[in-house]
Scaffold this motif. Structure first.
Motif, PDB file in Angstrom:
ATOM      1  N   UNK A  27       0.828  -1.199   0.000  1.00 16.17           N
ATOM      2  CA  UNK A  27       0.000   0.000   0.000  1.00 16.17           C
ATOM      3  C   UNK A  27       0.869   1.258   0.000  1.00 16.17           C
ATOM      4  N   UNK A  28       1.958   1.238   0.778  1.00 13.77           N
ATOM      5  CA  UNK A  28       2.841   2.405   0.828  1.00 13.77           C
ATOM      6  C   UNK A  28       3.467   2.708  -0.527  1.00 13.77           C
ATOM      7  N   UNK A  29       3.892   1.677  -1.236  1.00 17.29           N
ATOM      8  CA  UNK A  29       4.505   1.881  -2.551  1.00 17.29           C
ATOM      9  C   UNK A  29       3.475   2.386  -3.555  1.00 17.29           C
ATOM     10  N   UNK A  30       2.268   1.833  -3.507  1.00 17.74           N
ATOM     11  CA  UNK A  30       1.228   2.315  -4.429  1.00 17.74           C
ATOM     12  C   UNK A  30       0.851   3.756  -4.126  1.00 17.74           C
ATOM     13  N   UNK A  48       3.619   5.994  -5.506  1.00 21.61           N
ATOM     14  CA  UNK A  48       3.519   6.129  -6.964  1.00 21.61           C
ATOM     15  C   UNK A  48       2.393   7.078  -7.341  1.00 21.61           C
ATOM     16  N   UNK A  49       1.244   6.930  -6.683  1.00 16.92           N
ATOM     17  CA  UNK A  49       0.112   7.808  -6.971  1.00 16.92           C
ATOM     18  C   UNK A  49       0.447   9.259  -6.625  1.00 16.92           C
ATOM     19  N   UNK A  50       1.118   9.483  -5.489  1.00 20.06           N
ATOM     20  CA  UNK A  50       1.511  10.842  -5.113  1.00 20.06           C
ATOM     21  C   UNK A  50       2.449  11.443  -6.158  1.00 20.06           C
ATOM     22  N   UNK A  51       3.397  10.646  -6.645  1.00 16.15           N
ATOM     23  CA  UNK A  51       4.345  11.135  -7.653  1.00 16.15           C
ATOM     24  C   UNK A  51       3.628  11.491  -8.948  1.00 16.15           C
TER      25      UNK A  51
END
Length: 277
Positions: A6-9, A12-15
């Protein structure tokens, strides 16, 4: 994508959202500048300079590189690096915040442990708490007659209430069983406060401290705009007077970054003292 945590997704969404926002900002500013044709009067008068406009993110990034490559330069009273300005502001915040800790936590313990103290002090707290911190600034300047000390006093005033109330709430909410066990072991009031009540109330106290440091960082910017001289608030106001919107936006971003870091420090402390019953 589902295999990612969840943290990685979320990262990525924030970026992606950041790239989309910066791209839309850059394109909108470019089109705005290109679409601003000079009037006939401006052409005849030789007014060929570009009109002031919100700078694109590329200009802000260039300004950030210039400022962060030498953040501690000092070229005079009105020309100091962003690092020096932030250092002044942080020192004022920590000074006022530290004074608030020395007052709010002991007083909160007293209110939380004594119903009589709560009923006696609650009217004063409810009257003073809603007052805007900046409303105290003229009185502080008149009495203290020092801009730096007045700013610290304003930080103290705005920081003390969340800590005081959260400390009182946390102390009052400690399970009676734990206090009764301490009494069974004939622990004194002071030892009970430090060995039983303080650890139990620590998560709530840290929550109040976390709220207070956020409010203090908000208030110092406005206070420095009023008192002037040094600090990130004065830096923002000075660059606005110079009509340097690029520096204004850069300083706003730095205010947000420092505020995030301060909050992260207290969030880490809060997690460290959290316990499972």
């Amino acid at each position: 994508m589902q295999s990612l945590s969840i943290n990685k997704r979320a990262a990525i969404l924030s970026f992606v959202l950041l790239i989309v926002f910066l791209g839309a900002w850059e394109i909108s500013i470019t089109r705005q500048v290109l679409g601003e044709a000079l009037t006939e009067y401006e052409i005849l008068m030789g007014l060929g300079q570009q009109r002031s406009a919100i700078p694109p993110p590329s200009d802000v990034m260039v300004k950030a590189w210039e400022q962060l490559s030498n953040p501690f330069y000092d070229a005079g009273p009105n020309d100091k690096g962003i690092g020096i300005q932030l250092a002044y502001s942080i020192s004022r915040v920590l000074s006022g915040f530290g004074l608030a800790v020395l007052v709010a936590i002991p007083l909160g313990f007293l209110i939380g442990m004594s119903p009589v103290a709560y009923k006696a002090l609650n009217p004063f707290i409810q009257v003073l708490r809603p007052i805007s911190p900046l409303a105290w600034m003229p009185l502080a300047l008149f009495i203290i007659q020092d801009a730096n000390s007045s700013a610290i006093f304003v930080i103290f005033i705005c920081s003390v209430w969340p800590m005081l109330l959260n400390t009182a709430f946390g102390v009052a909410g400690v399970r009676a069983d734990w206090v009764n066990v301490a009494r069974t072991h004939e622990l004194g009031s002071l030892r009970t406060a430090f060995t039983v009540i303080l650890p139990a109330a620590a998560p709530t106290i840290l929550t109040g401290m976390r709220i207070s440091i956020g409010i203090a960082w908000l208030v110092i910017v406005a206070a420095e705009m009023l008192v002037g001289g040094t600090g990130i608030g004065y830096y923002v106001w000075n660059e606005w007077n110079n009509l340097d919107l690029t520096s204004v936006i850069f300083s706003i971003l730095m205010i947000g970054v420092v505020g995030m870091l301060l909050d992260a420090v207290f969030a880490t402390l809060q997690r460290a003292v959290t316990y499972a019953e």
